[in-house]
Enzyme design. Sequence first.
Site, PDB file in Angstrom:
ATOM      1  N   ASN A  10       0.856  -1.177   0.000  1.00  0.00           N
ATOM      2  CA  ASN A  10       0.000   0.000   0.000  1.00  0.00           C
ATOM      3  C   ASN A  10       0.898   1.234   0.000  1.00  0.00           C
ATOM      4  OD1 ASN A  10      -1.711   2.104   0.606  1.00  0.00           O
ATOM      5  ND2 ASN A  10      -2.607   1.158   2.423  1.00  0.00           N
ATOM      6  N   ARG A  91      -2.511  -1.692  -3.666  1.00  0.00           N
ATOM      7  CA  ARG A  91      -3.475  -0.596  -3.654  1.00  0.00           C
ATOM      8  C   ARG A  91      -3.138   0.326  -4.826  1.00  0.00           C
ATOM      9  NH1 ARG A  91      -3.302   4.683   0.083  1.00  0.00           N
ATOM     10  NH2 ARG A  91      -5.234   5.618  -0.638  1.00  0.00           N
ATOM     11  N   HIS A 182      -9.803   6.708  -1.757  1.00  0.00           N
ATOM     12  CA  HIS A 182      -9.884   6.067  -0.433  1.00  0.00           C
ATOM     13  C   HIS A 182     -11.010   5.041  -0.364  1.00  0.00           C
ATOM     14  CE1 HIS A 182      -7.912   9.789   1.627  1.00  0.00           C
ATOM     15  NE2 HIS A 182      -6.998   8.887   1.316  1.00  0.00           N
ATOM     16  N   ARG A 243      -2.435  19.080   0.915  1.00  0.00           N
ATOM     17  CA  ARG A 243      -3.341  19.423  -0.198  1.00  0.00           C
ATOM     18  C   ARG A 243      -4.425  20.387   0.274  1.00  0.00           C
ATOM     19  NH1 ARG A 243      -4.720  13.450  -1.773  1.00  0.00           N
ATOM     20  NH2 ARG A 243      -2.926  12.813  -0.539  1.00  0.00           N
ATOM     21  N   GLU A 387      -6.905  -1.147   5.139  1.00  0.00           N
ATOM     22  CA  GLU A 387      -6.932  -1.290   3.685  1.00  0.00           C
ATOM     23  C   GLU A 387      -6.286  -2.607   3.275  1.00  0.00           C
ATOM     24  OE1 GLU A 387      -5.092   2.384   3.733  1.00  0.00           O
ATOM     25  OE2 GLU A 387      -6.591   3.446   2.550  1.00  0.00           O
TER      26      GLU A 387
END
Length: 406
Positions: A10, A91, A182, A243, A387
């Site tokens: 990931n 991922r 996500h 961001r 995840e």
Amino acid sequence: MLNRLVLVLNCGSSSLKFSIIDVKNNKKIIFGRVESILSSKSYIIWSANNIEYKNILKKNITYSSALNFILNNILKKDIKLFSNITAIGHRVVHGGSKLINSVIVNDKIIEDITDASCFAPLHNPINLLGIQCALNVFPHLSNKNVAVFDTSFHTTIPEHAYLYAIPYHFYINNGVRRYGAHGINHQYISIQSAKILNKSLKKINIISCHLGNGASISAIRKGICIDTSMGFTPLEGLVMGTRSGDIDPEIIFFMYKKLGISLNEIHTILTKESGLLGLNGVSSDCRYAEKNYYTDVGAKRSIDVFCYRLSKYIAAYNMLMKGKLDAIVFTGGIGENSSLIRDITISQLSVLNFNIDKECNMCNTFDKYIYIHSKDSLPILVIRSNEEWMIAKETISLLNLKHVHE
Ligand code: ADP
């Protein structure tokens, strides 16, 4: 005796997580993460057989070197373990308009993921590095690499939510629409919420707040995603580590025309120099802002903007639940650890019947989940993101290996 093992990679925007999952026993044999990649203080932490190890890595370590370190210095050191890896799940943040569901990686898929890099320029190239590295180190598993997309979970979002109000032909001809990201963790959170709240997945209504270095929020009604805050790229929406999230697009033209800043520089400003970092001027790490909230005006400013934006989204998504919201869920590095962010955000939502239990909210050492609401509140949960588990589950079901249960 080791059973079938799935390696999950990931590669995130600032960290690289890896785990080896024993499919038969559903156990994480090894898991770890490289933090602060491309900075002066990169380090790797990993756990194997309940023992935690930590190594400081060389300054400004790149993703490729970090991956090689993991593969050569950790995984290859245990030959038995290494030879029992039967599949690799990756991922991938953006599938673009072509890659909707998880796929077995081949040359064509690598091309499609490369093409989709325009939708996730900070992420897809890093995800591809992970794939290339795995193909090099595990040539015998070249047809056992699976790409799992963060955009897949959002394909159920209706047209009125994914379209931008710009000329329609940009959507038809160029795929300009909201894709979200996500999704792997938002999907995991909806599955876990259903279990925790003892409801069927098809009936679960939650607002999932994934707050990490990247941050997004999803409205999940009847188990499917109906809106999410990230858009065409993972730049839209909430305030993030570096961001900006939502801004007036005119700011870009103002910077370009009035301030003479180049388009490349503006891109760097909005993706790497904004968010918490831009607002406090010191760090993108929420721990810094949280620690200095009461003493430093910049730290306070950055957290206040972060929480205000988040509470606005929660209030809007609550409206989409038609009065049947089951829970607000916090997850991700910040969502799971920042009591302050949760407290400030929820304190702005008391009119909607959300209230924090201060004591429960201070506990960040729970195992998989914890309730943090007071008695007079609708449920508020914190659930650890996973995840890796979701990616392993997808990988083995696509390769027809045995199923993972959690
Ligand atoms: P990503 O996967 O997007 O790189 P994570 O979900 O791992 O991000 O979250 C990373 C962020 O979590 C860090 O930037 C840090 O700000 C935040 N974080 C981690 N631990 C804590 C903590 N104890 N308190 C507050 N924030 C934390």
